[in-house]
Structures are given as structure tokens and as C-alpha cells.
Design a protein around this motif. Structure first.
Motif: not given
Length: 336
Positions: A96-112, A189-199
Motif C-alpha cells: 500500500l501507498y499513502i501521500a502524507v503532509g498536513m498543510y499546503t500553506n505556511s503552517w507546514d514548512p515541509s514538502n510532502g 479555491i474555497q475562499d481566497p480571503t483566508y490563508e487556509y482556504t486560499a490554495d
């Protein structure tokens, strides 16, 4: 004196109480955090895994309890608890395989990363990706974004977020190459006005039609869902990914495709649609089936009119009873 003696007695006995304490995991029925995806093996009965947004991956046991497979993750690699996609090898139920990583914004500094296991999740090999993965981002219920070719299981495809497009591996996830011929990276994009939802939510799912090739050769026909709304959102290839085109006749309104599952004996692709990516939004949608042979669509939405105040997300197809499907409403909670 009595108070001091009593305090001293309690203090002296405290280490004995601590040393006598034992801890065991509490069985909660499965999962930690939101469980956006459960995938069953099509090869071995009873083999299933559940991915969570912030709690890692779990394996189904024979007594219907669940075993956590990622307790090895700690503070230094906390982002690996976010599982954005899950894929099982259709030819080997232990892989099995999984794609891991928590956030795509600045909250997570690491690539997946892609984590690969050949022993049912007991051990893992980690392969770094050149971009972030968002297990706890909007649209985490889409999927599955990661898929294994049923005819040539060394081939995997991954639909990325953040405008990174479609990626392919030909060595069981060890290295990845962008599929530059794929025509869309997603626009929703869910909501461009907030960092969490702007991706950009990106690609939604990858589905192989195993019947289009034979064992040992790359599957020719592949469908890919893209997080677009009110424009083309499903593409396909008939030449194992060399060229791509929009699936003809597809819905083009309120048409963000959450799940796409093939019923091989029917030559049918079932799709759940929503007007948003979820998991906390969606006010309309549909359930549709695409006849791969006839190239025609049929709307099979189970409700209509004023009863249709939500979209659709979860989708399961019964491979043993063709034509039997199950769908789940998205953002329908009242009067819960």
C-alpha cells in the motif's frame, strides 16, 4: 506532626503508585480525526485501511477493530499524520501507498512524501515529493488522488494540490515525474480571503479502467477528476497517459467531482458531484454514471427539488452485485 507524617507517607508511596501504573490503547472503533477515506482490497477479503486528516492511517482487524499504523510519527515529522491519499496494490494486498503532509500553506514548512509499505503497514519507506501535501486542507474528502495501475503495479499516478498537476511513478513510488500532457491543474479555491482556504485544491481522483489492457502492460484508459466548478472537470486517456481529453458530455454546472469509481462488468464510471470541495460546504450536486462504451451520461441523483440542498461525496460500488452503489450526502447534517 500528624499532618507532616501523613504528607511524608503519601510522598513516599507516590513512586510505588506510578511504577504500578500500566497503560493500554483505548479502542475507539477506528480513526483519529476526520476519516475522509476507507479503501478495501479488491484482492483479499477483509483487508481495508482508513486514512484520517490528522491522525494517520489505520488497518481493519478481523474483529472489526482498527490498528493504528503510524504511532512511530513524532514531533519532528508531525506532518506525516496528515494522510491526503491512500492506494492499495490490486495485485498484492500487502502493498500500500499513502501521500502524507498536513498543510499546503505556511503552517507546514515541509514538502510532502509518498510512504510505501510491502508488509501491510508494519514498516514504511518514505519517498520525498517536490511539493506540499494537504491531509488537513479543504477538499480532503476528495479521492482517491493516488492510484496503482492494476495491470502494471509498478506504475502509480498522484493528483497533486496547489496547481502542481498530475504526477506519475514507474518504480513503485520511488521517483515521480510530472505528466506535462495533462491539461488541467484545477482552478477551485474555497475562499481566497483566508490563508487556509486560499490554495488551489487541485486534482481530485485518479481511476484506472483495468479492462482496457491486460496484465503486464500499462492500463490504457485512465480517468482523472479535477477540482473545477462550472467547467470541464473530468479527463481521460486511451493511450496510457500520453494524451488526454475531456470526457464527452460531462456535467458542467455544480460539477466538482468528489469520487469516481468504475464498475468493470457494467463498463460504467460512477461519479459524485458537488458545487464545493468540502468537507464543510456544498449546497447542491448530483450523482451520475458514465457509460464508457456508449459515451453517455445518466443522472441518477436520489433526491431532487427542495430535498436537494446538499452535494454528494462518498461513493462505493458493489463489484459482486453490478448496479448496486452507495452514496453519501455532503453537508447535510440538520437536524443532527
Amino acid at each position: 506532626m500528624l499532618g507532616r507524617s501523613l504528607f511524608g507517607l503519601l510522598a513516599a508511596s507516590l513512586p510505588l503508585l506510578v511504577n504500578a501504573t500500566s497503560w493500554k490503547q483505548v479502542k475507539i472503533g477506528g480513526g483519529g480525526g476526520f476519516v475522509p477515506g476507507i479503501v478495501f482490497s479488491t484482492k483479499t477479503k477483509g483487508v481495508a485501511y482508513a486514512r484520517t486528516d490528522i491522525g494517520g492511517l489505520y488497518k481493519l482487524n478481523s474483529d472489526d477493530t482498527w490498528t493504528p499504523l503510524m504511532d512511530w510519527v513524532g514531533n519532528s515529522n508531525w506532518h506525516d499524520w496528515g494522510v491526503d491519499a491512500l492506494a492499495l496494490d490490486p495485485t498484492n494486498s500487502a502493498k500500500l501507498y499513502i501521500a502524507v503532509g498536513m498543510y499546503t500553506n505556511s503552517w507546514d514548512p515541509s514538502n510532502g512524501s509518498i510512504l510505501a509499505s510491502s508488509d501491510s503497514g508494519s514498516t514504511w519507506t518514505e519517498y520525498a515529493l517536490p511539493f506540499k501535501v494537504g491531509g488537513n486542507m479543504p477538499g480532503r474528502g476528495l479521492g482517491e488522488r493516488l492510484a496503482v495501475d492494476p495491470n502494471s503495479p509498478n506504475i502509480l499516478y498522484f493528483g497533486a494540490r496547489s496547481g502542481n498537476g498530475l504526477y506519475k511513478s514507474t518504480n513503485s513510488g520511488a521517483t515521480w515525474t510530472k505528466v506535462t500532457s495533462f491539461p488541467s491543474v484545477g482552478t477551485y479555491i474555497q475562499d481566497p480571503t483566508y490563508e487556509y482556504t486560499a490554495d488551489v485544491v487541485g486534482l481530485a481522483w485518479v481511476t484506472f479502467d483495468g479492462s482496457s489492457s491486460t496484465s503486464g502492460t500499462a492500463t490504457k484508459r485512465i480517468f482523472v477528476g479535477v477540482a473545477n466548478v462550472n467547467s470541464t472537470s473530468i479527463y481521460y486517456t486511451e493511450d496510457a497517459g500520453s494524451t488526454w481529453a475531456a470526457v464527452p458530455g460531462q456535467p458542467t454546472t455544480n460539477n466538482l467531482p468528489h469520487k469516481g469509481v468504475i464498475s468493470p462488468s457494467e463498463s460504467m464510471l460512477y461519479v459524485t458531484f458537488n458545487n464545493n470541495a468540502g468537507p464543510y460546504d456544498g449546497t447542491t450536486g448530483s450523482v451520475q454514471k458514465y457509460n464508457i462504451t456508449a459515451k453517455t451520461w445518466t443522472n441518477i441523483t436520489p433526491v431532487s427539488g427542495s430535498d436537494l440542498y446538499f452535494g454528494f461525496g462518498g461513493l462505493a460500488v458493489d463489484l459482486q452485485k453490478p448496479g448496486t452503489i452507495m452514496v453519501a450526502a455532503l453537508n447535510s447534517w440538520w437536524p443532527d
